[in-house]
Enzyme design. Sequence first.
Site, PDB file in Angstrom:
ATOM      1  CE  LYS A   1      -8.432  -1.394  -0.058  1.00  0.00           C
ATOM      2  NZ  LYS A   1      -8.563  -2.802   0.299  1.00  0.00           N
TER       3      LYS A   1
ATOM      4  NE  ARG B   1      -2.107  -4.720   0.491  1.00  0.00           N
ATOM      5  CZ  ARG B   1      -2.400  -3.780  -0.404  1.00  0.00           C
ATOM      6  NH1 ARG B   1      -3.299  -2.851  -0.143  1.00  0.00           N
ATOM      7  NH2 ARG B   1      -1.779  -3.754  -1.580  1.00  0.00           N
TER       8      ARG B   1
HETATM    9  N1  HH2 Z   1      -6.277  -4.110  -1.136  1.00  0.00           N
HETATM   10  C1  HH2 Z   1      -5.695  -3.807  -2.310  1.00  0.00           C
HETATM   11  C2  HH2 Z   1      -4.719  -4.674  -2.866  1.00  0.00           C
HETATM   12  N2  HH2 Z   1      -4.323  -5.767  -2.213  1.00  0.00           N
HETATM   13  N3  HH2 Z   1      -4.423  -7.170  -0.312  1.00  0.00           N
HETATM   14  C3  HH2 Z   1      -4.953  -7.467   0.881  1.00  0.00           C
HETATM   15  N4  HH2 Z   1      -4.510  -8.539   1.565  1.00  0.00           N
HETATM   16  N5  HH2 Z   1      -5.940  -6.700   1.435  1.00  0.00           N
HETATM   17  C4  HH2 Z   1      -6.431  -5.578   0.809  1.00  0.00           C
HETATM   18  O1  HH2 Z   1      -7.351  -4.926   1.360  1.00  0.00           O
HETATM   19  C5  HH2 Z   1      -5.879  -5.232  -0.467  1.00  0.00           C
HETATM   20  C6  HH2 Z   1      -4.859  -6.065  -1.007  1.00  0.00           C
HETATM   21  C7  HH2 Z   1      -6.052  -2.555  -3.024  1.00  0.00           C
HETATM   22  O2  HH2 Z   1      -5.200  -1.495  -2.611  1.00  0.00           O
HETATM   23  P1  HH2 Z   1      -3.881  -1.011  -3.404  1.00  0.00           P
HETATM   24  O3  HH2 Z   1      -2.920  -2.130  -3.583  1.00  0.00           O
HETATM   25  O4  HH2 Z   1      -3.316   0.163  -2.728  1.00  0.00           O
HETATM   26  O5  HH2 Z   1      -4.426  -0.512  -4.795  1.00  0.00           O
HETATM   27  P2  HH2 Z   1      -4.379  -1.147  -6.246  1.00  0.00           P
HETATM   28  O6  HH2 Z   1      -5.054  -2.483  -6.199  1.00  0.00           O
HETATM   29  O7  HH2 Z   1      -5.105  -0.157  -7.097  1.00  0.00           O
HETATM   30  O8  HH2 Z   1      -2.942  -1.313  -6.653  1.00  0.00           O
END
Ligand code: HH2
Length: 287
Positions: free
Chosen positions: A227, A261
């Site tokens: 992030k 995660r």
């Molecule tokens: N961060 C993201 C998405 N879902 N869920 C939880 N529980 N905690 C988090 O910190 C979290 C999450 C964002 O990351 P990512 O899924 O890799 O990216 P994107 O939302 O762009 O798909």
Amino acid sequence: MPDALPCRGLHCGRFVLELDRPRVMGVINVTPDSFSDGGAFEDPARAVERARQMIADGADLIDVGGESTRPGAPPVAVEVELRRVLPVVQALARDGVPVSVDTRKVEVMRAALAEGAALVNDVEALADPAARALLARSDAAVCLVHMRGNPATMQAEPHYSDVVADVAHYLLDRAGECEAAGIAAERIVIDPGIGFGKTVEHNVALLRALPRLVAGGYPVMVGVSRKSTIGHITGRPQGERLAGSLGGALAAVAQGALFIRVHDVRETVDALRVFRAFRSQVADTPN
Ligand code: HH2
């Protein structure tokens, strides 16, 4: 609030994840636009292949998402999200893998649960009463994530009177609402939502104060992998944040997080193994 502290196991569908050690959730985004792996796993077959590799590398569960929630992301239609996530959830559930679905939509939750999803990971923390009722009728677990506003606008001058107290109250209140709706405490995880309507300073304050969230009695999940806060601290662009993300994961676990995660499962599992091996027994409880 749960009776017993600390939590001993997460009940998620047909699985019980013992919490005698931190658990690793591998992230698979079946999207064209996720902030770090967008476009890499749009093809469901590639997503399943990647998830199987994550399990072989030591992931305890796999989080499948079909809508990016990165800052500024546009919402995705239900049908599109379903088309993206369902084949992946179905294949992994058939493999006997604990699968989580990362969604804000009750329709997607319902369909994923019907395919065997064991956990619903909701960045809106089951704000929708229909979602709480759905989860109450299921045996799946839920991860309640704190987010201020919505992905399209959340990074527009985020402000809190006291970010740690605000986030803790929000999550514990919502967890209480979930229990009142019939979701047992053993099925609830809370997550401060790093990057969801927060400045770098807010994120750092939350991570430093993680024991205050842990004291709420629910297992805590943290997602810092790749992030922008990691980029800010290290000065590294996307694609060069692995070492920083591992540092963040270990710091979170040292502060009591029980779920991490991550996008880089193999490296995180190795780092956690060494971290736990070198910690003294006393320091190792409750993780
Ligand atoms: N961060 C993201 C998405 N879902 N869920 C939880 N529980 N905690 C988090 O910190 C979290 C999450 C964002 O990351 P990512 O899924 O890799 O990216 P994107 O939302 O762009 O798909």
